[in-house]
Design a protein around this motif. Structure first.
Motif, mmCIF file in Angstrom:
data_model
loop_
_atom_site.group_PDB
_atom_site.id
_atom_site.type_symbol
_atom_site.label_atom_id
_atom_site.label_comp_id
_atom_site.label_asym_id
_atom_site.label_seq_id
_atom_site.Cartn_x
_atom_site.Cartn_y
_atom_site.Cartn_z
ATOM 1 N N GLU A 50 0.813 -1.222 0.000
ATOM 2 C CA GLU A 50 0.000 0.000 0.000
ATOM 3 C C GLU A 50 0.850 1.277 0.000
ATOM 4 O OE1 GLU A 50 -2.727 -0.547 3.230
ATOM 5 O OE2 GLU A 50 -4.454 -0.520 1.875
ATOM 6 N N GLY A 51 1.854 1.333 0.868
ATOM 7 C CA GLY A 51 2.621 2.583 0.999
ATOM 8 C C GLY A 51 3.781 2.695 0.029
ATOM 9 N N LEU A 52 4.020 1.677 -0.804
ATOM 10 C CA LEU A 52 5.186 1.690 -1.700
ATOM 11 C C LEU A 52 4.745 1.544 -3.160
ATOM 12 C CD1 LEU A 52 7.557 -0.601 0.437
ATOM 13 C CD2 LEU A 52 7.720 1.864 0.192
ATOM 14 N N GLY A 53 4.641 0.285 -3.638
ATOM 15 C CA GLY A 53 4.282 0.081 -5.047
ATOM 16 C C GLY A 53 2.914 0.655 -5.399
ATOM 17 N N GLN A 54 1.959 0.491 -4.504
ATOM 18 C CA GLN A 54 0.616 1.030 -4.803
ATOM 19 C C GLN A 54 0.631 2.563 -4.800
ATOM 20 O OE1 GLN A 54 -2.892 -0.837 -2.994
ATOM 21 N NE2 GLN A 54 -1.596 -2.476 -2.259
ATOM 22 N N ARG A 55 1.478 3.141 -3.943
ATOM 23 C CA ARG A 55 1.590 4.607 -3.932
ATOM 24 C C ARG A 55 2.176 5.090 -5.267
ATOM 25 N NH1 ARG A 55 5.280 6.780 0.381
ATOM 26 N NH2 ARG A 55 5.729 8.845 -0.412
ATOM 27 N N ALA A 56 3.157 4.335 -5.766
ATOM 28 C CA ALA A 56 3.758 4.689 -7.054
ATOM 29 C C ALA A 56 2.722 4.584 -8.176
ATOM 30 C CB ALA A 56 4.941 3.772 -7.341
#
Ligand SMILES: Cc1cc2nc3c(=O)[nH]c(=O)nc-3n(C[C@H](O)[C@H](O)[C@H](O)COP(=O)(O)OP(=O)(O)OC[C@H]3O[C@@H](n4cnc5c(N)ncnc54)[C@H](O)[C@@H]3O)c2cc1C
Length: 372
Positions: A50-56
Motif C-alpha cells: 500500500e505505501g510503496l508500489g501502490q503509492r507509485a
C-alpha cells in the motif's frame, strides 16, 4: 527548457519513472535490451504494498487498473515444517488490500501502455561529462547523447559504473526455480497444498516456497545456503539430474512437500546477490540510478515496490523543478538512499532468518510481520 532524458531498462523502476514523467507532459526515451515485450517469460508474481508500489501506481494514475487486475486472495500464506505439518495458515480478510499480487507481465503491460519504449536497445556503456551531455553507447555500435541518463537496468547495471565502482556480492543463499502449469487440473493435491497464495516450508538452512501466479501457474523456489558453485557436479539444463540433485538436498522431507519439485520441466539457478546496504555515490552530473541498479537487496517482497516508488518520485521531482534538473536529481538521491538503507537492513536480516540453521526463526519472523 526541454531536457533530453533517457531511462535505461523497462522494468518496474524504469517504466514507472517514464510513466509518471509522461503524465507530467515530459518526454522520455525508455531504452530496453529485450528485443520485444514478449521475448522472454516476464517472471513471477509481485506483491505491491500500500505505501510503496501502490503509492507509485497512484502517482502513475494506474491504481484503479491495478486494483482490477491484482489478486488480493494471493496474499494468503501457509507455513509448514519439513515433516509437512501446517504451522500457520493465514488468509486475507475480504477487504484486505495491503499487499495484493500481480503478475509481472500484467504490471509491465499496465505501465508501458502509451510509452515510447525502444526495444532491442542494449546499453553497454554510459559516459558522463562529454560537453554535449551524457553519451550512451549501445551494443549495436550506435550512440546517443542525453542531458540525464537514469540507470534502471537492474542488478547487473551497465549504467552503474558511471557513478559507482561497487558490484553485487553473493549472500551465501541460492535458489533454484521451477514452475508448474494448470496446477488445479494437473496437480490438484499440490493446488490444495499451495492454497490461494503461497506455501513455504522451512528446514535447516533450506526452504521450499511455491507461489501462485494467475491462470493456475505456480513458481517453485528451492532455497539453500550453499557455496556459489554447489551445483558444479550438476548440469542444470538436465531437468531430471537437477531434480534428483535437489531431492537429495531435501532428503527426509515429507513426500507431499517434495512433490513440489516433482513436476517442473526446467530449472533455473538464481543465486541471491546484494549491493551493500550503505551503497551511495558521489553525485555525477547527468547520471543517476533507480531500483535494483541502486540498491539490490534480498528478494523479500520489497525490491519492485522500492523500484517503482523511486521511479515515481524521481519523475515528480523533475516535473517540480523544470529549470534545475540537477538539483531535482540530487534531492531525490538523498531520499532514495535513506529509504533503501532501511529496507536493506530489514531484508538482509529477514533472509538470515528465512534460510537459517534454526527453522523456528522463519516462523518467528512470520509472526512478527504478519497481521493476525
Ligand atoms: C524470486 C524473486 C521474487 C521477487 N518477489 C518480489 C515481490 O513480491 N515484491 C517485490 O517488491 N519485489 C520482488 N522481487 C524483487 C524485484 O524483482 C526487483 O527488485 C525488481 O524487479 C527491480 O526492478 P528494476 O526495474 O530495478 O530492475 P529489473 O526488474 O531487473 O528490470 C531491469 C530492466 O532493465 C533491462 N536491462 C538490463 N540491462 C540492460 C542494458 N544493458 N540495456 C538496456 N536494458 C537493460 C532488463 O531487460 C529489464 O527489463 C523478487 C525478486 C526475485 C528474484
Amino acid at each position: 527548457m526541454r531536457h533530453r532524458i533517457a531511462v535505461v531498462g523497462g522494468g518496474p523502476a524504469g517504466l514507472t519513472f517514464a510513466r509518471v514523467l509522461h503524465r507530467h507532459g515530459r518526454p522520455v526515451a525508455v531504452l530496453e535490451r529485450d528485443p520485444s515485450p514478449d521475448s522472454r517469460p516476464p517472471g513471477g508474481t509481485l506483491d505491491l504494498h500500500e505505501g510503496l508500489g501502490q503509492r507509485a501506481l497512484d502517482k502513475a494514475g494506474l491504481l484503479a487498473e491495478f486494483q482490477a487486475l491484482s489478486r488480493p486472495e494471493g496474499q494468503a500464506m501457509r507455513i509448514l515444517d519439513a515433516a509437512g505439518t501446517v504451522l500457520r495458515d493465514w488468509k486475507p480478510g475480504p477487504d484486505e488490500r495491503a499487499n495484493p499480487e500481480i503478475d509481472r507481465g500484467q504490471l509491465r503491460d499496465l505501465l508501458r501502455d502509451s510509452l515510447d519504449v525502444r526495444w532491442g536497445r542494449e546499453v553497454t556503456r554510459v559516459v558522463p561529462g562529454t560537453g554535449d551531455g551524457v553519451l550512451v553507447q549501445f551494443a549495436d555500435g550506435r550512440q546517443e547523447t542525453f542531458d540525464l541518463v537514469v540507470g534502471a537496468d537492474g542488478a547487473w547495471s551497465r549504467v552503474r559504473p558511471a557513478v559507482s565502482p561497487v558490484t553485487p556480492q553473493y549472500t551465501g543463499v541460492t535458489a533454484v526455480e521451477t514452475s508448474l502449469d494448470d496446477v488445479d487440473t494437473r496437480h490438484p493435491d499440490l493446488a490444495r497444498l499451495i492454497g490461494d497464495g503461497s506455501v513455504s516450508v522451512y528446514g535447516v538452512n533450506r526452504s521450499l516456497v511455491a507461489q501462485r501466479n494467475s491462470g493456475g501457474h505456480v513458481k517453485v523456489y528451492a532455497r539453500l545456503r550453499a557455496p556459489l558453485d554447489w551445483h558444479a557436479h550438476l548440469d542444470l539444463a538436465d531437468a531430471e539430474a537437477t531434480r534428483s540433485g535437489l531431492l537429495a538436498l531435501f532428503d527426509g522431507w515429507a513426500a507431499p512437500v517434495l512433490d513440489l519439485l516433482g513436476h517442473g520441466t526446467a530449472f533455473a539457478h538464481r543465486p541471491v546477490y546484494v549491493l551493500p546496504g550503505s551503497h551511495t555515490w558521489t553525485h555525477v552530473l547527468g547520471v543517476t540510478l533507480l531500483g535494483d541498479a541502486a540498491h539490490l537487496m534480498p528478494p523479500l517482497g520489497a525490491g519492485a515496490n522500492l523500484a517503482m516508488l523511486d521511479g515515481a518520485e524521481l519523475a515528480e521531482a523533475i516535473a517540480a523543478h523544470p529549470d534545475d534538473l540537477d538539483e531535482a536529481v540530487r534531492a531525490f538521491e538523498e531520499q532514495m538512499w535513506a529509504r533503501a538503507a532501511g529496507w536493506s537492513r530489514i531484508t538482509t536480516a529477514g533472509l538470515e532468518r528465512l534460510v537459517s540453521p534454526d527453522p523456528a526463526e522463519a516462523l518467528a519472523l512470520f509472526d512478527q510481520v504478519q497481521p493476525s
